[in-house]
Motif scaffolding. Sequence first.
Motif, PDB file in Angstrom:
ATOM      1  N   ASN A   1       0.839  -1.190   0.000  1.00 18.79           N
ATOM      2  CA  ASN A   1       0.000   0.000   0.000  1.00 18.79           C
ATOM      3  C   ASN A   1       0.878   1.246   0.000  1.00 18.79           C
ATOM      4  OD1 ASN A   1      -2.347  -1.503   0.113  1.00 18.79           O
ATOM      5  ND2 ASN A   1      -2.539  -1.368   2.341  1.00 18.79           N
ATOM      6  N   GLY A   2       0.530   2.199  -0.858  1.00 18.28           N
ATOM      7  CA  GLY A   2       1.277   3.445  -0.903  1.00 18.28           C
ATOM      8  C   GLY A   2       2.560   3.385  -1.705  1.00 18.28           C
ATOM      9  N   ALA A   3       2.770   2.285  -2.430  1.00 21.66           N
ATOM     10  CA  ALA A   3       4.019   2.129  -3.177  1.00 21.66           C
ATOM     11  C   ALA A   3       4.065   2.997  -4.431  1.00 21.66           C
ATOM     12  CB  ALA A   3       4.225   0.673  -3.572  1.00 21.66           C
ATOM     13  N   GLY A   4       2.880   3.409  -4.935  1.00 23.05           N
ATOM     14  CA  GLY A   4       2.826   4.233  -6.135  1.00 23.05           C
ATOM     15  C   GLY A   4       2.190   3.545  -7.327  1.00 23.05           C
ATOM     16  N   LYS A   5       1.595   2.372  -7.112  1.00 20.00           N
ATOM     17  CA  LYS A   5       1.030   1.599  -8.213  1.00 20.00           C
ATOM     18  C   LYS A   5      -0.087   2.359  -8.938  1.00 20.00           C
ATOM     19  CE  LYS A   5      -0.269  -1.841  -5.608  1.00 20.00           C
ATOM     20  NZ  LYS A   5       0.124  -1.272  -4.285  1.00 20.00           N
ATOM     21  N   THR A   6      -1.062   2.827  -8.184  1.00 21.87           N
ATOM     22  CA  THR A   6      -2.205   3.505  -8.786  1.00 21.87           C
ATOM     23  C   THR A   6      -1.785   4.827  -9.410  1.00 21.87           C
ATOM     24  OG1 THR A   6      -3.748   2.432  -7.247  1.00 21.87           O
ATOM     25  CG2 THR A   6      -4.503   4.441  -8.320  1.00 21.87           C
ATOM     26  N   THR A   7      -0.843   5.515  -8.794  1.00 18.23           N
ATOM     27  CA  THR A   7      -0.350   6.763  -9.382  1.00 18.23           C
ATOM     28  C   THR A   7       0.326   6.496 -10.715  1.00 18.23           C
ATOM     29  OG1 THR A   7      -0.046   7.774  -7.205  1.00 18.23           O
ATOM     30  CG2 THR A   7       1.169   8.752  -9.029  1.00 18.23           C
ATOM     31  N   ALA A   8       1.132   5.448 -10.792  1.00 20.68           N
ATOM     32  CA  ALA A   8       1.809   5.112 -12.044  1.00 20.68           C
ATOM     33  C   ALA A   8       0.790   4.821 -13.147  1.00 20.68           C
ATOM     34  CB  ALA A   8       2.726   3.914 -11.842  1.00 20.68           C
ATOM     35  N   ILE A   9      -0.258   4.075 -12.817  1.00 18.36           N
ATOM     36  CA  ILE A   9      -1.300   3.783 -13.797  1.00 18.36           C
ATOM     37  C   ILE A   9      -2.013   5.069 -14.214  1.00 18.36           C
ATOM     38  CG2 ILE A   9      -3.596   2.751 -14.002  1.00 18.36           C
ATOM     39  CD1 ILE A   9      -2.524   0.255 -12.737  1.00 18.36           C
ATOM     40  N   GLY A  10      -2.275   5.945 -13.251  1.00 23.14           N
ATOM     41  CA  GLY A  10      -2.919   7.211 -13.566  1.00 23.14           C
ATOM     42  C   GLY A  10      -2.110   8.054 -14.541  1.00 23.14           C
ATOM     43  N   VAL A  11      -0.791   8.036 -14.383  1.00 19.48           N
ATOM     44  CA  VAL A  11       0.086   8.755 -15.310  1.00 19.48           C
ATOM     45  C   VAL A  11       0.006   8.137 -16.704  1.00 19.48           C
ATOM     46  CG1 VAL A  11       2.475   9.341 -15.854  1.00 19.48           C
ATOM     47  CG2 VAL A  11       1.654   9.571 -13.505  1.00 19.48           C
ATOM     48  N   LEU A  12       0.052   6.811 -16.775  1.00 21.48           N
ATOM     49  CA  LEU A  12      -0.013   6.133 -18.070  1.00 21.48           C
ATOM     50  C   LEU A  12      -1.330   6.414 -18.794  1.00 21.48           C
ATOM     51  CD1 LEU A  12       1.511   2.653 -17.176  1.00 21.48           C
ATOM     52  CD2 LEU A  12       2.534   4.376 -18.668  1.00 21.48           C
ATOM     53  N   CYS A  13      -2.388   6.567 -18.032  1.00 24.75           N
ATOM     54  CA  CYS A  13      -3.709   6.812 -18.627  1.00 24.75           C
ATOM     55  C   CYS A  13      -3.942   8.281 -18.967  1.00 24.75           C
ATOM     56  CB  CYS A  13      -4.805   6.341 -17.680  1.00 24.75           C
ATOM     57  SG  CYS A  13      -4.775   4.577 -17.352  1.00 24.75           S
TER      58      CYS A  13
ATOM     59  N   GLU B   1       7.825   2.735  -2.332  1.00 22.90           N
ATOM     60  CA  GLU B   1       8.172   4.142  -2.098  1.00 22.90           C
ATOM     61  C   GLU B   1       8.426   4.880  -3.408  1.00 22.90           C
ATOM     62  OE1 GLU B   1      11.444   3.892   0.649  1.00 22.90           O
ATOM     63  OE2 GLU B   1      10.101   3.633   2.357  1.00 22.90           O
ATOM     64  N   GLY B   2       7.640   4.513  -4.431  1.00 20.28           N
ATOM     65  CA  GLY B   2       7.718   5.211  -5.703  1.00 20.28           C
ATOM     66  C   GLY B   2       8.893   4.854  -6.578  1.00 20.28           C
ATOM     67  N   LYS B   3       9.623   3.809  -6.224  1.00 20.26           N
ATOM     68  CA  LYS B   3      10.804   3.391  -6.993  1.00 20.26           C
ATOM     69  C   LYS B   3      10.667   1.934  -7.416  1.00 20.26           C
ATOM     70  CE  LYS B   3      14.049   6.140  -4.152  1.00 20.26           C
ATOM     71  NZ  LYS B   3      13.168   6.438  -3.000  1.00 20.26           N
ATOM     72  N   LEU B   4      11.338   1.589  -8.517  1.00 22.60           N
ATOM     73  CA  LEU B   4      11.427   0.192  -8.909  1.00 22.60           C
ATOM     74  C   LEU B   4      12.426  -0.510  -8.009  1.00 22.60           C
ATOM     75  CD1 LEU B   4      10.784  -2.115 -10.954  1.00 22.60           C
ATOM     76  CD2 LEU B   4      12.813  -1.361 -12.223  1.00 22.60           C
TER      77      LEU B   4
ATOM     78  N   ARG C   1       8.585  -6.826   6.123  1.00 22.21           N
ATOM     79  CA  ARG C   1       7.364  -7.319   6.763  1.00 22.21           C
ATOM     80  C   ARG C   1       6.661  -6.268   7.610  1.00 22.21           C
ATOM     81  NH1 ARG C   1       6.684 -12.877   6.733  1.00 22.21           N
ATOM     82  NH2 ARG C   1       8.375 -14.041   5.722  1.00 22.21           N
ATOM     83  N   LEU C   2       7.159  -5.039   7.609  1.00 20.45           N
ATOM     84  CA  LEU C   2       6.505  -3.985   8.373  1.00 20.45           C
ATOM     85  C   LEU C   2       5.134  -3.693   7.792  1.00 20.45           C
ATOM     86  CD1 LEU C   2       9.401  -1.440   9.014  1.00 20.45           C
ATOM     87  CD2 LEU C   2       8.390  -3.055  10.638  1.00 20.45           C
ATOM     88  N   LEU C   3       4.141  -3.480   8.647  1.00 24.58           N
ATOM     89  CA  LEU C   3       2.803  -3.169   8.184  1.00 24.58           C
ATOM     90  C   LEU C   3       2.773  -1.808   7.495  1.00 24.58           C
ATOM     91  CD1 LEU C   3       0.699  -4.363  11.258  1.00 24.58           C
ATOM     92  CD2 LEU C   3       1.106  -5.569   9.101  1.00 24.58           C
ATOM     93  N   ARG C   4       1.958  -1.706   6.455  1.00 20.14           N
ATOM     94  CA  ARG C   4       1.761  -0.440   5.729  1.00 20.14           C
ATOM     95  C   ARG C   4       0.347   0.047   5.961  1.00 20.14           C
ATOM     96  NH1 ARG C   4       6.016  -0.139   1.937  1.00 20.14           N
ATOM     97  NH2 ARG C   4       7.550  -1.716   2.568  1.00 20.14           N
ATOM     98  N   GLU C   5       0.173   1.352   5.870  1.00 20.43           N
ATOM     99  CA  GLU C   5      -1.178   1.903   6.051  1.00 20.43           C
ATOM    100  C   GLU C   5      -2.043   1.616   4.838  1.00 20.43           C
ATOM    101  OE1 GLU C   5      -0.867   6.023   6.952  1.00 20.43           O
ATOM    102  OE2 GLU C   5       0.153   5.689   8.845  1.00 20.43           O
TER     103      GLU C   5
END
Length: 248
Positions: free
Chosen positions: A41-53, A212-215, A244-248
């Motif tokens: 969660n929060g890694a940037g997946k949806t943002t990356a897709i939004g940019v591509l679209c 964290e927004g990086k590959l 293994r740290l929990l993400r928000e």
Amino acid sequence: MEYAVYINQLYKRYPMATVNALDGLSLHFQPGIIAGILGPNGAGKTTAIGVLCGIIPADSGTAQVQGLDVVKDKNTIQQKIGVVPQQMALFPQLSGYENLEYIGRLYHIPHKELKSRIAELAERLGLTAHMHKRTQHYSGGMKRRTNIIAGLLHQPDILILDEPTAGVDVQSRALILDFLKEYNQAGKTILYTSHLLEEAQRICDDVAIIDEGKLIIQGSPEALIQQTPDCKNLEDVFLHFTGRLLRE
């Protein structure tokens, strides 16, 4: 070589945010494959897709779809891609058919052709008997499947899905995944995000793990498992690189 998707040094920070959503993200995928963008969660997946679209502007960097720039060639790209968002993009007071008819008209698909495509896709995804029910009465799996049909009506070269099997039952998940594999076998490229690592391992030809927004790492699931110490599956690889740290 012309990649299906090419991202180079993308940066994006949302207003009031303290960290970048995308922090120099770079990756690329070959045409004709099923590709996964995986991350916590929060890694940037949806943002990356939004940019591509073309719906989220990057602060800097470049992104291309089939060699076309997502900013300069936005309108052309949007004819070539089909997008299935994580949130249901349906009008609840309309029937499944009315939703799909409305979306098809936005693409200027001729009426007879549109009617045929809706019927064919509804049959394949098990929705024929429910096309004239209001979507507010659909189950989660039925809404997901209708959402997927909406992204396919204009027969896109690249289908982009954000968590397409989230919250659905086992039967709906199996039907969706089988259909995606069939669509890919017809020569189409599929790009999707998922938290379901077993699913990604099963259907993806290539995966990019981001955080964290990086590959972090990219390759076929089999290659990543083989090259990462003490990893027996893609979930082990994912945890090895993201922790293994929990993400928000």
